[in-house]
Write a protein that holds these residues in place. Structure first.
Motif, mmCIF file in Angstrom:
data_model
loop_
_atom_site.group_PDB
_atom_site.id
_atom_site.type_symbol
_atom_site.label_atom_id
_atom_site.label_comp_id
_atom_site.label_asym_id
_atom_site.label_seq_id
_atom_site.Cartn_x
_atom_site.Cartn_y
_atom_site.Cartn_z
ATOM 1 N N GLY A 136 9.268 -25.826 -15.235
ATOM 2 C CA GLY A 136 9.740 -26.597 -14.086
ATOM 3 C C GLY A 136 11.249 -26.826 -14.093
ATOM 4 N N MET A 137 11.961 -26.240 -15.033
ATOM 5 C CA MET A 137 13.415 -26.409 -15.106
ATOM 6 C C MET A 137 14.087 -25.600 -14.001
ATOM 7 S SD MET A 137 13.947 -26.095 -19.238
ATOM 8 C CE MET A 137 15.713 -26.413 -19.221
ATOM 9 N N ASP A 138 15.202 -26.114 -13.459
ATOM 10 C CA ASP A 138 15.949 -25.340 -12.476
ATOM 11 C C ASP A 138 16.759 -24.254 -13.180
ATOM 12 O OD1 ASP A 138 18.508 -26.442 -13.341
ATOM 13 O OD2 ASP A 138 17.984 -28.252 -12.246
ATOM 14 N N ASN A 139 17.329 -23.337 -12.386
ATOM 15 C CA ASN A 139 18.025 -22.179 -12.939
ATOM 16 C C ASN A 139 19.208 -22.582 -13.805
ATOM 17 O OD1 ASN A 139 18.352 -19.165 -12.935
ATOM 18 N ND2 ASN A 139 20.345 -19.731 -12.053
ATOM 19 N N LYS A 140 19.972 -23.592 -13.352
ATOM 20 C CA LYS A 140 21.144 -24.035 -14.103
ATOM 21 C C LYS A 140 20.753 -24.587 -15.466
ATOM 22 C CE LYS A 140 25.260 -26.955 -13.639
ATOM 23 N NZ LYS A 140 25.964 -27.948 -12.771
ATOM 24 N N SER A 141 19.681 -25.353 -15.518
ATOM 25 C CA SER A 141 19.222 -25.932 -16.783
ATOM 26 C C SER A 141 18.719 -24.850 -17.728
ATOM 27 C CB SER A 141 18.115 -26.963 -16.524
ATOM 28 O OG SER A 141 18.604 -28.037 -15.741
ATOM 29 N N MET A 142 18.039 -23.838 -17.168
ATOM 30 C CA MET A 142 17.550 -22.746 -18.019
ATOM 31 C C MET A 142 18.699 -21.966 -18.641
ATOM 32 S SD MET A 142 14.080 -21.202 -16.236
ATOM 33 C CE MET A 142 14.693 -20.989 -14.584
ATOM 34 N N LEU A 143 19.754 -21.748 -17.865
ATOM 35 C CA LEU A 143 20.893 -20.992 -18.380
ATOM 36 C C LEU A 143 21.592 -21.716 -19.519
ATOM 37 C CD1 LEU A 143 22.497 -19.555 -15.100
ATOM 38 C CD2 LEU A 143 21.049 -18.372 -16.761
ATOM 39 N N LYS A 144 21.512 -23.033 -19.538
ATOM 40 C CA LYS A 144 22.128 -23.807 -20.620
ATOM 41 C C LYS A 144 21.434 -23.575 -21.966
ATOM 42 C CE LYS A 144 24.135 -27.635 -17.971
ATOM 43 N NZ LYS A 144 24.103 -29.099 -17.730
#
Length: 615
Positions: A156-164
């Motif tokens: 459920g993480m957004d794309n920006k959070s996943m990239l971190k």
């Protein structure tokens, strides 16, 4: 491909993590160094931050690096060149490859090497490996971004959070490469993100995915590696930065002296972490104040010193300039104050995230009038604890402000630190006014041996007195412009500092050396490594590294005159060499000076010193 990779034993290795300043390279490097320290390896780290506050993503100026040197035995530097380079994008590979050995293993995120990424990194062709002359067999090319998104798609993480979380995948590959215990990484992440358990578990999931990727594909490497530990002294070790060690040294000194610790400060790179760390320890009676500017930070600490606290103020070179008026107030009032200067590149704003030794003369002489102060220079991240402790001891026992010089390399770098037993630390006896002085106390009455004045805490009946910036009569404490009194007070303040006992400078290496290498402060690890390399080549060399700058050790002149050739190596244009020439008549050393904002390079030191020996 063989089913089982060979596991090779290494005695040391250097790993460098690099990527955009928002890619979490510092965290990945910090976790790897902490894991290594926990299992008993010795470590030395070098966080290499970009100077830009937030450079454009993928640009050459925005690359952040973190280098860690781990060894089974003592390591003294972060290493000249890395054996493993993690490059999270094209700009990182372009700027950081120069720090890699010719056959280094290079881990890259192929998703960040598209045409736009290569253009930002100023590659001329799409064949970036050939352009840099990199052997493709040394490269672990992995679509890290794609695999992280796949790993976290159900969270459920957004794309920006996943990239971190991409940094954790790279960390996982490195942990597999060096057979690291993953439970230690998991523990670190759960403690780091204890207020955000979902973030912690997502990062754990990704770091394990990186580990499994390396294990399942063997990541195009012929072997994995293990570094055993040779811990000479049993005890509990932690990975500690120089700034945190400095904070702990002040806390320990306050505890030993039975005083409250006060830090008055103003945020400045690279010293701010000292303020942050001390602010966490209210339970130990530590008081911290973030003031409106540098002079206010120093002035508040002077007030705390007058009130009977162990007072400190932290800053960097530009802040010392701004604090100088207040520091001089502490000099004439003879109050115990520790001024911590975490040096950075200058002049002016200069290189905020880079490291130099260019504040030495400012520390010694950068105030109006005759204003002598003790100056101490820490020699390693872990030595920052001892240096801060001793700075506080000198300040409290001799009633004087003391400057402690560290720098960005020490403050942000880290080492494996054995937790000390506070009972074994040197005693600290603040130079308080005695009961016999009640009702006849004067502020500049002095100990006949040390010349230190006696410290009377306000609020105690019978010890009423006034201090201030105007010269005082040495007998009464009243304001005085009498010429002979001023001359006397100037000489007394200078002699008090000269009387402070400091250890002799230690000489390491050959007694009959053809060359004595001289340094001060943070260059110790690099100069000692150069010494070892030269002796291994059959050269007769010795090293004298100075920690106490003012007063100089009593044996300084004897040591300098003992050797036919002496070279002073420092990260400035020759400030310590100038100081030694002023203190020792006829002393003319060779000089090795670099002002690059980067640590010295051992191989370059070795070649330069060999030329001097062979002249």
């Amino acid at each position: 491909m063989s089913e089982e990779l060979e596991v090779k034993e290494l005695d040391q290795v250097v790993v460098r993590f690099s990527g955009d300043s928002g890619d979490g390279m510092q965290l990945a490097g910090n976790i790897f160094s902490t894991i290594s320290a926990t299992v008993g390896n010795d470590i030395s780290t070098f966080p290499d931050y970009p100077a830009d506050i937030r450079a454009p993503q993928g640009s050459l100026n925005g690359v952040s690096g973190y280098q860690v040197h781990i060894g089974e035995d003592k390591v003294h530097t972060p290493g000249d060149f890395c054996d493993v380079l993690v490059a999270m994008n094209a700009a990182a590979l372009k700027t950081q490859y120069k720090f890699a050995r010719p056959q280094a293993t290079i881990i890259i995120d192929t998703d960040s090497f598209g045409p736009k990424d290569l253009k930002k990194a100023e590659f001329k062709t799409e064949n970036y490996l050939e352009e840099l002359g990199i052997d493709q067999d040394c490269v672990v090319a992995c679509p890290i971004t794609t695999m992280v998104k796949e790993c976290l798609k159900d969270t459920g993480m957004d794309n920006k959070s996943m990239l971190k979380c991409r940094n954790m995948f790279a960390l996982g590959i490195v942990c597999w490469l060096f057979n690291r215990d993953m439970e230690l990484a998991f523990d670190f992440l759960r403690k780091k993100f204890h207020k955000k358990p979902q973030v912690a578990e997502s990062n754990i999931k990704v770091v394990m995915a990186g580990y499994d990727y390396g294990h399942n594909t063997h990541s195009s490497v012929p072997a994995t590696y293990r570094i055993e530990s040779k811990v000479k002294t049993k005890g509990r070790y932690i990975d500690i930065t120089g700034n945190k060690a400095t904070a702990y040294g002040l806390i320990a000194a306050a505890e030993k002296a039975g005083l409250q610790l006060f830090l008055g400060s103003y945020p400045i790179t690279p010293a701010t972490d000292i303020l942050h760390e001390l602010a966490k320890h209210k339970s130990l009676g530590v008081k911290t104040v973030q003031c409106e500017d540098e002079i206010a930070g120093c002035a508040s600490a002077i007030g705390a010193a007058f009130a009977g606290a162990l007072a400190a103020t932290s800053t960097s070179g530009p802040g010392v300039c701004l604090k100088s008026e207040a520091i001089n107030l502490a000099v004439i009032d003879e109050l115990p104050l520790v001024i911590i200067d975490v040096q950075r590149g200058g002049p002016s704003t200069g290189l905020p995230t880079k490291s130099e030794q260019t504040d030495l003369l400012q520390a010694l002489y950068g105030r109006n009038g005759e204003s002598p102060m003790p100056v101490i220079a820490a020699t390693s991240p872990t030595d920052c604890f001892d240096a801060a402790y001793m700075a506080a001891k000198i300040a409290l026992e001799h009633l004087t402000p003391v400057i402690l010089l560290t720098d960005g390399f020490l403050g942000n770098g880290s080492g494996a630190w054995k937790l000390p037993d506070i009972k074994q630390l040197p005693e600290i006896h603040p130079h308080f006014a005695t009961e016999e002085m009640r009702n006849n106390y004067t502020p500049y009455r002095r100990d006949e041996e040390t010349l230190a004045r006696y410290w009377a805490v306000p609020g105690n009946e019978g010890y009423e007195h006034i201090l201030g910036g105007l010269e005082k009569d040495g007998k009464t404490g009243s304001i005085s412009t009498e010429p002979e009194n001023h001359n006397l007070m100037v000489h007394l303040r200078a002699q008090k500092v000269a009387n402070i006992p400091v250890p002799n400078v230690e000489v390491q290496g050959d007694e009959d050396a053809d060359l004595l290498i001289v340094g001060f402060g943070s260059t110790y690890g690099h100069l000692f490594s150069a010494l070892k390399a030269l002796r291994k080549q059959g050269k007769k060399v010795a090293l004298a590294q100075f920690k106490y700058i003012n007063p100089l050790p009593a044996n300084t002149e004897e040591v300098m005159r003992k050797y036919k050739k002496v070279v002073v190596a420092e990260q400035n244009m020759g400030q310590f060499a100038m100081y030694l020439r002023a203190k020792i008549d006829g002393f003319v050393p060779y000089q090795y000076n670099e002002v690059k904002g980067q640590p010295l390079v051992v191989t370059e030191l070795v070649e330069a010193f060999k030329k001097i020996i062979e002249e």
